[in-house]
Design a protein around this motif. Structure first.
Motif, short mmCIF file in Angstrom:
data_model
loop_
_atom_site.label_atom_id
_atom_site.label_comp_id
_atom_site.label_asym_id
_atom_site.label_seq_id
_atom_site.Cartn_x
_atom_site.Cartn_y
_atom_site.Cartn_z
N ALA A 266 41.07 51.15 34.94
CA ALA A 266 42.14 50.45 34.24
C ALA A 266 43.21 49.95 35.20
CB ALA A 266 42.76 51.37 33.18
N THR A 267 43.54 50.76 36.22
CA THR A 267 44.51 50.34 37.23
C THR A 267 43.99 49.14 38.01
OG1 THR A 267 45.32 52.61 37.43
CG2 THR A 267 45.85 51.10 39.23
N TYR A 268 42.71 49.18 38.33
CA TYR A 268 42.07 48.06 39.04
C TYR A 268 42.19 46.78 38.23
CZ TYR A 268 38.25 45.32 41.12
OH TYR A 268 37.50 44.34 41.70
N VAL A 269 41.97 46.87 36.92
CA VAL A 269 42.08 45.69 36.06
C VAL A 269 43.50 45.15 36.08
CG1 VAL A 269 41.94 44.85 33.68
CG2 VAL A 269 40.16 46.35 34.57
N ARG A 270 44.47 46.02 35.90
CA ARG A 270 45.88 45.57 35.86
C ARG A 270 46.31 44.91 37.17
NH1 ARG A 270 49.39 46.86 32.02
NH2 ARG A 270 51.14 47.08 33.47
N GLN A 271 45.74 45.37 38.28
CA GLN A 271 46.13 44.83 39.57
C GLN A 271 45.42 43.53 39.92
OE1 GLN A 271 45.35 48.08 42.25
NE2 GLN A 271 47.36 49.05 41.88
N ARG A 272 44.18 43.35 39.43
CA ARG A 272 43.37 42.24 39.91
C ARG A 272 43.00 41.18 38.88
NH1 ARG A 272 40.74 43.25 44.63
NH2 ARG A 272 40.52 40.99 44.65
N VAL A 273 43.28 41.42 37.59
CA VAL A 273 42.77 40.49 36.58
C VAL A 273 43.39 39.11 36.71
CG1 VAL A 273 44.45 41.16 34.79
CG2 VAL A 273 42.22 40.21 34.12
N ARG A 274 44.66 39.02 37.09
CA ARG A 274 45.27 37.70 37.26
C ARG A 274 44.63 36.92 38.39
NH1 ARG A 274 51.58 39.65 36.72
NH2 ARG A 274 51.73 39.59 34.42
N GLU A 275 44.18 37.64 39.40
CA GLU A 275 43.56 37.00 40.57
C GLU A 275 42.10 36.65 40.33
OE1 GLU A 275 42.26 38.30 45.11
OE2 GLU A 275 43.67 39.53 43.97
N LEU A 276 41.35 37.58 39.75
CA LEU A 276 39.91 37.41 39.61
C LEU A 276 39.49 36.76 38.29
CD1 LEU A 276 38.72 40.86 41.05
CD2 LEU A 276 38.89 38.66 42.24
N GLY A 277 40.27 37.03 37.23
CA GLY A 277 39.90 36.53 35.92
C GLY A 277 39.07 37.55 35.15
N ALA A 278 39.17 37.48 33.83
CA ALA A 278 38.51 38.47 32.98
C ALA A 278 36.99 38.41 33.08
CB ALA A 278 38.93 38.27 31.52
N HIS A 279 36.43 37.19 33.17
CA HIS A 279 34.97 37.07 33.22
C HIS A 279 34.40 37.72 34.47
CE1 HIS A 279 31.22 34.23 32.98
NE2 HIS A 279 30.92 35.49 32.73
N ALA A 280 35.02 37.45 35.62
CA ALA A 280 34.54 38.04 36.88
C ALA A 280 34.63 39.56 36.84
CB ALA A 280 35.33 37.49 38.06
N MET A 281 35.69 40.08 36.24
CA MET A 281 35.84 41.53 36.18
C MET A 281 34.84 42.15 35.21
SD MET A 281 39.82 42.39 36.82
CE MET A 281 39.31 43.84 37.75
N MET A 282 34.48 41.41 34.18
CA MET A 282 33.42 41.90 33.29
C MET A 282 32.10 42.04 34.04
SD MET A 282 34.24 39.72 29.83
CE MET A 282 32.67 40.18 29.07
N ARG A 283 31.80 41.06 34.88
CA ARG A 283 30.57 41.14 35.69
C ARG A 283 30.59 42.37 36.59
NH1 ARG A 283 29.99 34.89 37.90
NH2 ARG A 283 29.31 33.93 35.94
#
Length: 403
Positions: A266-283
């Protein structure tokens, strides 16, 4: 602006109160499983319920948490977020208190149904309140914060369940649940949300949602990830008790590892989702879950000694949990963020898909004979999810949702 974005104006204090209430609600709803897991063998012995009935009690909870979520969403649209949330919370509190008094399997299953209906309600209405206040990448960040609530549920819940079962008995675990569930209800009663005028019911909303590829694929991906986690939870109590001969309090302490894994994801998502995007993080999340399931399968395929099997199984469980913490908030946000109208009620349909898939998997789990067949099944599900999120998507219907 409200018509165009789906957001409602609210003060910073109100936003914090809503996020806090939703986080506590999600944690309590998940604790209905994690506090319960360490107590299952002892509970079964006391009320004369076999392993199949106890696993069914987990499946029943997942299924009935899913079935009424759209109805809860409609209630929240018609009567308001707070009244619907409070009604669901009271349902959960009363069922949890009743479970502390059960004497047979029929009462167990019946009250787990009622408890699940309440849990599904507080979870989905809590997410609807979050969707009312946030959009886009910020929505994914706030949903990741809700995922952090799973840290309390996965870690703290299992630890509490193990200690309570080993000291004062499994009945007190349900008492703890009832008390904890009263907290978000009390919080909600203190929140004053801006008034939402109920709009006309759009009878074609569901049809449009389920022809929107972004919504469907995102919801399904999150649902399959949830299904894998539920199937692992369903078996874990018996794996640790029977295969590894661990007492409930030791099993409970492992919850700290799962909580840490979820916190990390969850911390990883909060830190990187703006940079990587939701779709990339889902992958990324789907791939990590597959790696964890492969580790779990290795244990039962080669059946190594306990000194090797236990740490490898734990590594697989922790890795899968981290992957789900990365996948799930992004799938929930990606499913609805592109919808400019009706996105709040779409949250409930997304929850139905996700919890429904988990419910189907949990019903199938007890039918799998042997731990190798079970581990292969969760690995295949994780592999399918990798394929689902691998292809690029483009919403073909998002414009139809916009005013």
């Amino acid at each position: 602006m409200q018509a165009e974005t789906g957001e409602i104006p609210a003060s910073a204090a109100t936003r914090r109160a809503v996020v806090t209430t939703a986080c506590v609600a999600v944690a309590v709803a998940q604790m209905a499983t994690t506090i319960y897991l360490p107590s299952m063998p002892a509970l079964g012995t006391d009320i004369g319920a076999g392993d199949s009935v106890l696993q069914l009690s987990v499946a029943v909870f997942v299924v009935f948490a899913a079935l009424p979520v759209v109805a809860w969403g409609r209630a929240a649209e018609r009567f308001g977020r707070i009244p619907a949330f409070v009604a669901a919370g009271l349902c959960f509190v009363l069922a949890s208190a009743g479970l502390a008094l059960i004497t047979n399997a029929t009462e167990l299953l019946g009250l787990r149904v009622v408890q699940a209906i309440g849990a599904g309600g507080i979870a989905v209405v809590g997410r609807m309140m979050i969707k009312d206040l946030f959009t886009g990448a910020e929505l994914a960040r706030q949903l990741a914060l809700l995922s952090m609530a799973f840290v309390v549920a996965l870690g703290g819940g299992q630890v509490i369940g193990g200690i309570v079962t080993s000291t004062v008995g499994w009945r007190y675990g349900f008492v703890v649940l009832a008390v904890l569930a009263a907290v978000p209800v009390a919080f909600a009663l203190r929140i004053s949300l801006p008034r939402r005028e109920p709009g006309p019911r759009d009878k074609g909303a569901a049809g449009r949602l389920f022809t929107d590829r972004v919504f469907v694929v995102s919801a399904v991906a999150g649902g399959i990830g949830f299904a894998v986690i539920v199937m692992i939870q369903q078996k874990s109590a018996f794996i640790f008790t029977d295969r590894f001969a661990l007492s409930p309090w030791v099993f409970g302490l492992f919850g700290v590892l799962y909580g840490a894994a979820y916190l990390g994801g969850a911390t990883y998502v909060r830190q990187r989702v703006r940079e990587l995007g939701a779709h990339a993080m889902m992958r990324q999340g789907a791939a990590i879950m597959l790696a964890g399931c492969v580790l779990v399968t290795v244990v039962w395929a080669f059946d190594p000694p306990r000194a090797i099997a236990l740490p490898v199984f734990l590594a697989g469980y922790v890795t899968t949990t981290f992957g789900q913490a990365t996948l799930f908030p992004n799938s929930a946000a990606h499913a609805v963020s592109h919808l400019a109208t009706g996105a709040a009620i779409a949250v409930s349909w997304c929850a139905l898909v996700q919890q429904g898939l988990a419910g189907i998997a949990s019903l199938a789990g007890p039918t799998l004979s042997g731990l190798l067949a079970w581990s292969i099944a969760i690995t295949l599900l994780a592999a399918v999810n990798v394929l689902i999120v691998a292809a690029p998507w483009k919403s073909t219907h998002s414009r139809r949702h916009k005013e």
